[in-house]
Motif scaffolding. Structure first.
Motif, PDB file in Angstrom:
ATOM      1  N   ASN A 430      35.299 -64.205 -55.259  1.00  0.00           N
ATOM      2  CA  ASN A 430      35.023 -64.841 -56.550  1.00  0.00           C
ATOM      3  C   ASN A 430      35.869 -66.109 -56.718  1.00  0.00           C
ATOM      4  OD1 ASN A 430      33.915 -65.112 -59.119  1.00  0.00           O
ATOM      5  ND2 ASN A 430      35.496 -63.836 -60.081  1.00  0.00           N
ATOM      6  N   LYS A 431      35.472 -66.915 -57.697  1.00  0.00           N
ATOM      7  CA  LYS A 431      36.179 -68.141 -58.102  1.00  0.00           C
ATOM      8  C   LYS A 431      36.111 -69.227 -57.028  1.00  0.00           C
ATOM      9  CE  LYS A 431      39.324 -65.572 -61.140  1.00  0.00           C
ATOM     10  NZ  LYS A 431      40.675 -65.462 -61.712  1.00  0.00           N
ATOM     11  N   ILE A 432      34.971 -69.297 -56.331  1.00  0.00           N
ATOM     12  CA  ILE A 432      34.824 -70.364 -55.344  1.00  0.00           C
ATOM     13  C   ILE A 432      34.732 -71.730 -56.018  1.00  0.00           C
ATOM     14  CG2 ILE A 432      33.738 -68.855 -53.642  1.00  0.00           C
ATOM     15  CD1 ILE A 432      31.042 -70.086 -54.434  1.00  0.00           C
ATOM     16  N   ASP A 433      34.463 -71.745 -57.326  1.00  0.00           N
ATOM     17  CA  ASP A 433      34.413 -73.008 -58.068  1.00  0.00           C
ATOM     18  C   ASP A 433      35.789 -73.672 -58.158  1.00  0.00           C
ATOM     19  OD1 ASP A 433      34.564 -70.521 -59.766  1.00  0.00           O
ATOM     20  OD2 ASP A 433      35.294 -71.983 -61.237  1.00  0.00           O
ATOM     21  N   LEU A 434      36.835 -72.927 -57.868  1.00  0.00           N
ATOM     22  CA  LEU A 434      38.189 -73.484 -57.931  1.00  0.00           C
ATOM     23  C   LEU A 434      38.647 -74.048 -56.584  1.00  0.00           C
ATOM     24  CD1 LEU A 434      39.962 -70.746 -60.092  1.00  0.00           C
ATOM     25  CD2 LEU A 434      38.915 -72.895 -60.850  1.00  0.00           C
ATOM     26  N   ILE A 435      37.786 -73.969 -55.561  1.00  0.00           N
ATOM     27  CA  ILE A 435      38.143 -74.452 -54.222  1.00  0.00           C
ATOM     28  C   ILE A 435      37.179 -75.563 -53.827  1.00  0.00           C
ATOM     29  CG2 ILE A 435      38.463 -73.842 -51.794  1.00  0.00           C
ATOM     30  CD1 ILE A 435      38.919 -70.968 -52.653  1.00  0.00           C
ATOM     31  N   ASP A 436      37.711 -76.726 -53.515  1.00  0.00           N
ATOM     32  CA  ASP A 436      36.871 -77.842 -53.088  1.00  0.00           C
ATOM     33  C   ASP A 436      36.273 -77.552 -51.710  1.00  0.00           C
ATOM     34  OD1 ASP A 436      37.466 -79.271 -55.387  1.00  0.00           O
ATOM     35  OD2 ASP A 436      39.232 -80.233 -54.497  1.00  0.00           O
ATOM     36  N   ASN A 437      34.968 -77.786 -51.600  1.00  0.00           N
ATOM     37  CA  ASN A 437      34.263 -77.616 -50.322  1.00  0.00           C
ATOM     38  C   ASN A 437      34.558 -76.250 -49.698  1.00  0.00           C
ATOM     39  OD1 ASN A 437      33.278 -80.342 -50.471  1.00  0.00           O
ATOM     40  ND2 ASN A 437      35.309 -81.033 -49.757  1.00  0.00           N
ATOM     41  N   TYR A 438      34.387 -75.227 -50.490  1.00  0.00           N
ATOM     42  CA  TYR A 438      34.713 -73.874 -50.015  1.00  0.00           C
ATOM     43  C   TYR A 438      33.833 -73.478 -48.841  1.00  0.00           C
ATOM     44  CZ  TYR A 438      34.938 -68.808 -49.757  1.00  0.00           C
ATOM     45  OH  TYR A 438      35.075 -67.519 -49.295  1.00  0.00           O
ATOM     46  N   GLN A 439      34.466 -72.918 -47.826  1.00  0.00           N
ATOM     47  CA  GLN A 439      33.763 -72.384 -46.669  1.00  0.00           C
ATOM     48  C   GLN A 439      34.136 -70.913 -46.502  1.00  0.00           C
ATOM     49  OE1 GLN A 439      31.466 -73.974 -44.813  1.00  0.00           O
ATOM     50  NE2 GLN A 439      31.709 -75.785 -46.146  1.00  0.00           N
ATOM     51  N   PRO A 440      33.161 -70.019 -46.385  1.00  0.00           N
ATOM     52  CA  PRO A 440      33.475 -68.586 -46.247  1.00  0.00           C
ATOM     53  C   PRO A 440      34.363 -68.333 -45.031  1.00  0.00           C
ATOM     54  CG  PRO A 440      31.130 -68.923 -46.645  1.00  0.00           C
ATOM     55  CD  PRO A 440      31.713 -70.273 -46.382  1.00  0.00           C
TER      56      PRO A 440
END
Length: 529
Positions: A430-440
């Motif tokens: 959760n909270k991937i909106d807080l990470i720029d250019n999130y990659q799993p």
């Protein structure tokens, strides 16, 4: 006199008949084989303290109760049975009867000390001292009117030592604490300090709290329901016992702790120990009935055949926000706060195939959460064991997300969660909106933003697939006679996906998702397929 004043705070635990007994006996009071007792411990002085012990502990009734959440469908008899357990006034009286010394005094200016273990079994390998200090600061800031004014990370080789730190570090720390203006408490970021806290208080001149005490006070501030308050009261008993021993040890040194009360054959210490034990037995008895009540409600939910999905995770990972996004329940008000949820709440939702499901929001986990605290909330956490599916929510933006995952899995192990649930558990980042250019970073995990409702469709589809497998539900095409109650029965007992009417025959082919048990009942009632 400090110790004697402290003894007065125990008065809510003593029964009325003890007060009457003491008052009658004080006229003939004599010390019990205490040749060196000092003059200021006269019967009159002791009487002044014992007169405070006039309040009796509330009587807990013995019928069932539960606080399983907002999703309820009780009959009138069940509601009456629930009300009989313990009313709000009794629960509140028990809850407020004894607040651990120091924590309930309102405003605190706190100095945080984190012992950084350099090696050995206590060393933390998945985190750092700075991150653990940050979590300690977060715990303090969760409390209204508590403020961090200074902090220190102090190295230690053996935290089990009498004063935790070596002599040189302890002297430097003491000087720093005493030179910090305006502090009212020190928070030592270890699981338990007792019985060291009193020695540290003498050295530093202010109240000293450990992690257990601070977390328990956060729980106390957030408790809303009777069940949560009873569980907190149970978790506080070890603190009360420890404090009692310290106060009695000090009183013994002054010659006042070993005297018998009112010809009863019990000393003051023995009386208070016994009453603490009685308090614990009563609370455990009521919580045992709560657990039975939970089992009843759980079996009712199973009878209605609603699949149960428990959403769990580290505190403040976004569980409540996710459940609100999945269910559209406007009554849910997520808070950016540690331990905002202390009770199990149950919320109805619908999967893409229109099957109804219950999402269970549970208490958040925490690193170094004392076993006694977990034990006190066992009735609440028991619901996790009886789920059809677990969803583990992680705050993937948190710098300690890996350590938090390990702590959650450790707690689940302690709770003895069945292997079938552990192996099918869905991990949600959760909270991937807080990470720029999130990659799993983990292939099996689902990436979402509950706040922005991103990635929820994939999550719902995964929940649907896992729930179907876990509950053994069947996807069937059933031919029904439209002149019979078959179709209405299926709408009530199963999830109808589609109806193809054959007007010339007065029948229909119904596509349904149905449990094996419900399908068995259908065949028994209407025969065949």
């Amino acid at each position: 006199m400090t110790t004697l004043r402290g003894i007065q705070s125990w008065r809510p635990f003593l029964h009325r008949h003890w007060t009457l007994s003491c008052q009658r006996a004080l006229t003939t009071w004599t010390p019990h084989h205490t040749p060196h007792h000092t003059p200021h411990h006269t019967p009159q002085v002791l009487a002044a303290h014992l007169r405070g012990f006039a309040l009796s502990a509330p009587n807990l009734s013995s019928t069932d109760d539960s606080s399983v959440g907002r999703y309820r469908n009780l009959t009138e008899e069940e509601e009456e049975e629930e009300e009989d357990v313990i009313d709000d006034r009794e629960a509140e009286e028990l809850f407020q009867q004894h607040v651990p010394v120091g924590t309930g005094e309102g405003h605190h200016r706190v100095f945080i000390v984190h012992p950084d273990v350099k090696w050995g079994s206590r060393k933390q390998f998945l985190t750092t001292a700075d991150l653990m200090m940050a979590e300690a600061v977060g715990l303090v800031n969760t409390l209204d009117d508590w403020r961090v004014v200074n902090k220190a990370i102090v190295s230690t080789k053996t935290p089990e030592k009498k004063k935790i730190f070596g002599k040189g570090n302890f002297q430097s720390l003491t000087e720093k604490i005493r030179n910090t203006a305006g502090i009212t408490a020190v928070f030592v970021n270890v699981e338990r300090l007792s019985p060291l806290s009193e020695e540290l208080e003498d050295a530093w001149g202010v109240k000293v709290f450990d992690r257990y005490t601070v977390v328990l006070h956060i729980f106390r501030c957030n408790a809303k329901t009777k069940e949560a308050k009873l569980q907190i009261s149970l978790a506080e008993i070890p603190l009360l016992r420890s404090r009692l021993k310290n106060e009695m040890a000090n009183l013994d040194q002054q010659g006042g702790g070993a005297r018998y009360i009112g010809g009863s054959g019990e000393t003051l210490f023995e009386v208070q120990q016994r009453l603490l034990k009685e308090r614990e037995i009563k609370i455990r008895s009521v919580l045992g009935k709560v657990q039975k009540r939970r089992n009843l409600l759980r079996s009712q939910r199973k009878h209605k055949e609603f699949p149960i999905v428990s959403v769990l995770g580290y505190t403040n990972c976004g569980k409540t926000t996710l459940i609100k996004a999945l269910t559209g329940d406007d009554g849910l008000q997520p808070r950016n706060k540690l331990f905002a949820t202390l009770d199990v709440t149950v919320h109805g939702g619908q999967l893409p195939n229109h099957m109804k499901v219950l999402y269970v929001d549970s208490i958040g986990f925490l690193s170094q959460l004392p076993h006694r605290l977990i034990d006190s909330f066992s009735a609440t956490l028991e619901d996790i064991k009886h789920s059809d599916l677990l969803v583990h929510v992680r705050d993937i933006s948190h710098p300690e997300t890996v350590n938090q995952k390990v702590n959650v899995l450790n707690v689940l192990t302690k709770l003895q969660i069945p292997d079938r649930l552990m192996s099918s558990m869905i991990e949600v980042h959760n909270k991937i909106d807080l990470i720029d250019n999130y990659q799993p970073t983990e292939l099996d995990a689902l990436s979402i933003s509950a706040l922005e409702e991103r990635g929820l469709e994939e999550l719902k589809n995964t929940v649907e697939e896992k729930v179907m497998n876990a509950t053994g539900r069947l996807c069937l095409d059933i031919k029904v006679d439209l002149s019979s109650p078959q179709l209405s029965w299926l709408y009530k007992e199963a999830t109808v996906q589609d109806v193809q009417v054959e007007a010339d025959t007065g029948s229909a082919v119904v596509e349904v998702i149905i449990s094996s048990a419900a399908y068995g009942r259908f065949k028994k009632l209407f025969g065949g397929r």
